[in-house]
Design a protein around this motif. Structure first.
Motif, short mmCIF file in Angstrom:
data_model
loop_
_atom_site.label_atom_id
_atom_site.label_comp_id
_atom_site.label_asym_id
_atom_site.label_seq_id
_atom_site.Cartn_x
_atom_site.Cartn_y
_atom_site.Cartn_z
N GLY A 118 -31.67 -26.58 20.60
CA GLY A 118 -31.39 -26.82 19.20
C GLY A 118 -30.92 -25.63 18.42
O GLY A 118 -30.55 -25.75 17.24
N ASN A 119 -30.91 -24.44 19.02
CA ASN A 119 -30.52 -23.22 18.32
C ASN A 119 -29.11 -22.80 18.70
O ASN A 119 -28.73 -22.84 19.88
CB ASN A 119 -31.48 -22.08 18.66
N LEU A 120 -28.32 -22.38 17.72
CA LEU A 120 -26.98 -21.88 17.99
C LEU A 120 -27.07 -20.55 18.73
O LEU A 120 -27.71 -19.61 18.25
CB LEU A 120 -26.21 -21.71 16.68
N GLU A 121 -26.40 -20.47 19.89
CA GLU A 121 -26.47 -19.27 20.73
C GLU A 121 -25.14 -18.55 20.83
O GLU A 121 -25.01 -17.59 21.58
CB GLU A 121 -26.95 -19.65 22.13
N GLY A 122 -24.14 -19.00 20.06
CA GLY A 122 -22.85 -18.34 20.09
C GLY A 122 -21.74 -19.31 19.73
O GLY A 122 -21.92 -20.53 19.73
N SER A 123 -20.57 -18.76 19.41
CA SER A 123 -19.40 -19.58 19.10
C SER A 123 -18.16 -18.74 19.27
O SER A 123 -18.21 -17.49 19.26
CB SER A 123 -19.48 -20.14 17.68
N THR A 124 -17.02 -19.42 19.42
CA THR A 124 -15.74 -18.73 19.50
C THR A 124 -14.63 -19.72 19.19
O THR A 124 -14.80 -20.94 19.36
CB THR A 124 -15.53 -18.12 20.90
N SER A 125 -13.51 -19.22 18.74
CA SER A 125 -12.37 -20.09 18.43
C SER A 125 -11.76 -20.63 19.72
O SER A 125 -11.51 -19.88 20.67
CB SER A 125 -11.32 -19.29 17.65
N PHE A 126 -11.56 -21.94 19.76
CA PHE A 126 -10.88 -22.55 20.90
C PHE A 126 -10.28 -23.88 20.46
O PHE A 126 -11.00 -24.83 20.16
CB PHE A 126 -11.84 -22.78 22.08
N GLY A 127 -8.95 -23.93 20.41
CA GLY A 127 -8.26 -25.15 20.01
C GLY A 127 -7.37 -25.72 21.09
O GLY A 127 -6.49 -26.53 20.82
N GLY A 128 -7.61 -25.31 22.35
CA GLY A 128 -6.74 -25.71 23.45
C GLY A 128 -6.83 -27.17 23.83
O GLY A 128 -7.82 -27.86 23.55
N TRP A 157 -10.01 -18.68 30.92
CA TRP A 157 -11.12 -19.38 30.27
C TRP A 157 -11.38 -18.80 28.89
O TRP A 157 -11.21 -17.61 28.66
CB TRP A 157 -12.40 -19.23 31.10
N THR A 158 -11.87 -19.65 27.99
CA THR A 158 -12.52 -19.21 26.76
C THR A 158 -14.01 -19.42 26.96
O THR A 158 -14.43 -20.55 27.25
CB THR A 158 -12.02 -20.00 25.54
N ALA A 159 -14.80 -18.37 26.86
CA ALA A 159 -16.20 -18.49 27.28
C ALA A 159 -17.08 -17.50 26.53
O ALA A 159 -16.62 -16.49 25.99
CB ALA A 159 -16.32 -18.24 28.78
N TYR A 191 -18.10 -22.70 28.67
CA TYR A 191 -16.71 -22.47 29.03
C TYR A 191 -15.84 -23.66 28.62
O TYR A 191 -16.25 -24.81 28.75
CB TYR A 191 -16.55 -22.32 30.55
N SER A 192 -14.63 -23.35 28.17
CA SER A 192 -13.57 -24.35 28.05
C SER A 192 -12.27 -23.68 28.45
O SER A 192 -12.10 -22.47 28.29
CB SER A 192 -13.46 -24.91 26.63
N ARG A 193 -11.35 -24.49 28.95
CA ARG A 193 -10.09 -23.92 29.44
C ARG A 193 -8.93 -24.83 29.08
O ARG A 193 -8.95 -26.02 29.38
CB ARG A 193 -10.16 -23.72 30.95
N SER A 212 -7.42 -26.05 43.36
CA SER A 212 -7.71 -24.63 43.18
C SER A 212 -7.57 -24.20 41.73
O SER A 212 -8.21 -23.25 41.29
CB SER A 212 -6.77 -23.79 44.05
N ASP A 213 -6.71 -24.88 40.95
CA ASP A 213 -6.61 -24.55 39.54
C ASP A 213 -7.70 -25.29 38.77
O ASP A 213 -8.24 -26.29 39.23
CB ASP A 213 -5.23 -24.92 38.99
N GLU A 214 -8.04 -24.78 37.59
CA GLU A 214 -9.16 -25.34 36.82
C GLU A 214 -8.70 -25.74 35.43
O GLU A 214 -9.48 -25.76 34.48
CB GLU A 214 -10.28 -24.29 36.73
N ASP A 215 -7.42 -26.05 35.28
CA ASP A 215 -6.87 -26.33 33.96
C ASP A 215 -7.56 -27.52 33.30
O ASP A 215 -7.97 -28.48 33.95
CB ASP A 215 -5.37 -26.63 34.07
N GLY A 216 -7.63 -27.45 31.97
CA GLY A 216 -8.19 -28.54 31.20
C GLY A 216 -9.66 -28.79 31.50
O GLY A 216 -10.06 -29.90 31.79
N SER A 217 -10.49 -27.75 31.42
CA SER A 217 -11.87 -27.83 31.91
C SER A 217 -12.89 -27.62 30.80
O SER A 217 -12.64 -26.95 29.81
CB SER A 217 -12.10 -26.78 33.01
N ILE A 218 -14.08 -28.21 31.01
CA ILE A 218 -15.26 -28.00 30.17
C ILE A 218 -16.42 -27.74 31.13
O ILE A 218 -16.64 -28.53 32.05
CB ILE A 218 -15.55 -29.23 29.29
N LEU A 219 -17.17 -26.68 30.91
CA LEU A 219 -18.15 -26.25 31.90
C LEU A 219 -19.40 -25.68 31.23
O LEU A 219 -19.30 -24.89 30.29
CB LEU A 219 -17.52 -25.18 32.81
#
Length: 423
Positions: free
Chosen positions: A296-306, A264-266, A255-257, A237-244
């Motif tokens: 091939g085009n960048l569609e967004g970004s965000t800080s995530f170092g988890g 989530w960071t998304a 998504y990454s978690r 049920s938990d989704e820890d440590g995820s890439i989606l």
């Protein structure tokens, strides 16, 4: 396969065979839940015994200090198979188990060892490629005659291949439809996803990327909102440590978690929408920032170092691992995952070079039945690579075969300004 960048850990959904992927269970017990006390299909060659207690398989250590517990299955020569089993408990001090196939112990997926003492309460996974039409699957246990070893969920299935150097294929559940990505094209698309029809790779420690770089990419066509393309996550049920990679609100979502946290960071694509056309979708974490690319085009970004490592996470394609209702209704191809971070320029090149494989009549393999390359020649005047085999000479521009001959090439090829000499 298209491009396999850097520290590639898996290259999936890269086939030219339109035969549907069917998750037939090859273990003689059917669904391998050992609900029956009849385990006569197991032959014991070292005085061991096999019984069923509480729907679990109980094996003895045997008087010889070890015991072989053998089942025989029908296989296809050259096909890869995956074996997994839950090692529930043991009553002895040794605890060694191993899978012996094709005259040798197989290396387990995560500990990379053959016959060793292993911890109980875990699932273990082995891969092998059949070299005969029948194979003996030999589960070996170590201990005295009084020792017992308890197992559950012993499963054996053919896989959809991982064509990276790792060679860890995907288990097939149900039936996944395979058809050409376009009329006359070589490359195959996968579809027909549902809660019971999907592809999965068991936990693989190579995908515990920690706080480092990683990427996940896939080609997608169609689908609808709130649907999963590809994910690595915990099955509970938990989704820890995820890439989606997901679809929502008419766009692709990334998504990454972090492991051990509840959020989530998304972000969603800024412009790129999905629809009845092929798109290349890629999530990249580079230096603590998560980027999302479409075509091939960048569609967004965000800080995530988890930390995205998770000791139970699996790859699931076509549906969520933790939520089997978020299934995909479109087609997918060329799925990849790795522990490196392609640059923006590399992502663009991957898209530009791979997109030709999704055109009508696009050829992407060597001509003929042989993959033994006998000669190479590159013509830099027209960017054509000439590849010789016993079936003839294949001409490639980028990843697409544009022409071929049918005369065997045995020794050498020389190509310049559109002229070719071969022997």
């Amino acid at each position: 396969t298209g491009y396999m960048h850097g520290d590639i850990k898996g290259a999936f959904l890269s086939d030219t065979d339109t035969t549907n992927a069917v998750g037939t269970e090859l273990h003689p017990n059917g669904n391998s839940n050992f609900s029956s006390t009849d385990v006569s299909y197991i032959s014991n060659t070292a005085s061991g015994t096999a019984t069923v207690t509480s729907n679990q398989l109980v094996l003895s250590g045997g008087t010889a200090g070890y015991s072989d517990h053998i089942i025989n299955i029908t296989t296809v020569v050259g096909q890869q198979y995956v074996i997994s089993i839950d090692y529930v408990s043991n009553s002895g001090n040794n605890g060694s188990i191993g899978m012996y196939v094709n005259g040798a112990y197989l290396n387990e997926l995560n500990d990379n060892s053959g016959y060793i003492a292993r911890s109980t309460g875990k699932t273990y996974t082995w891969y092998f490629t059949a070299d005969a039409t029948n194979e003996n699957i030999d589960l070996v246990t170590a201990g005295s005659a009084s020792n017992t070893y308890t197992f559950d969920n012993w499963t054996i299935k053919a896989v959809e291949e991982d064509r990276s150097v790792n060679n860890n294929g995907l288990q097939v559940f149900g039936t996944v439809t395979k058809s050409a990505v376009a009329t006359g094209a070589d490359l195959v698309a996968y579809s027909g996803w549902s809660s019971s029809n999907y592809l999965r790779q068991p936990y693989n420690s190579d995908l515990d990327f920690g706080t480092g770089d990683y990427y996940m990419s896939i080609w997608a066509k169609g689908g609808a909102n709130d649907q999963t393309l590809m994910v690595r996550e915990h099955t509970g049920s938990d989704e820890d440590g995820s890439i989606l990679i997901f679809q929502s609100s008419g766009k692709y979502n990334f998504y990454s978690r972090r492991d051990g946290t509840g959020g989530w960071t998304a972000f969603s694509a800024t412009n790129a929408t999905y629809g009845d056309y092929w798109s290349h979708v890629m999530l990249v974490r580079r230096g603590g920032t998560m980027y999302g690319y479409v075509n091939g085009n960048l569609e967004g970004s965000t800080s995530f170092g988890g930390n995205v490592s998770n000791g139970d996470a699996v790859i699931s394609i076509g549906r969520r691992a933790s939520n089997n209702t978020q299934t995909y209704s479109g087609s997918l191809a060329l799925a990849k995952i790795g522990g490196s971070a392609p640059s923006a320029e590399q992502v663009k090149k991957i898209y530009e070079d791979e997109k030709v494989l999704f055109q009508e009549n696009a050829k992407c393999t060597l001509y003929g039945s042989s993959d033994a390359v006998t000669a190479l020649g590159y013509d830099d005047s027209n960017n054509v690579l000439h590849v010789g085999t016993s079936s003839g000479r294949s001409e490639f521009q980028g990843l697409r075969r544009i022409n071929n001959t049918t005369t065997a090439v045995t020794t050498a090829i020389s190509a310049s300004n559109g002229l070719v000499a071969e022997q």
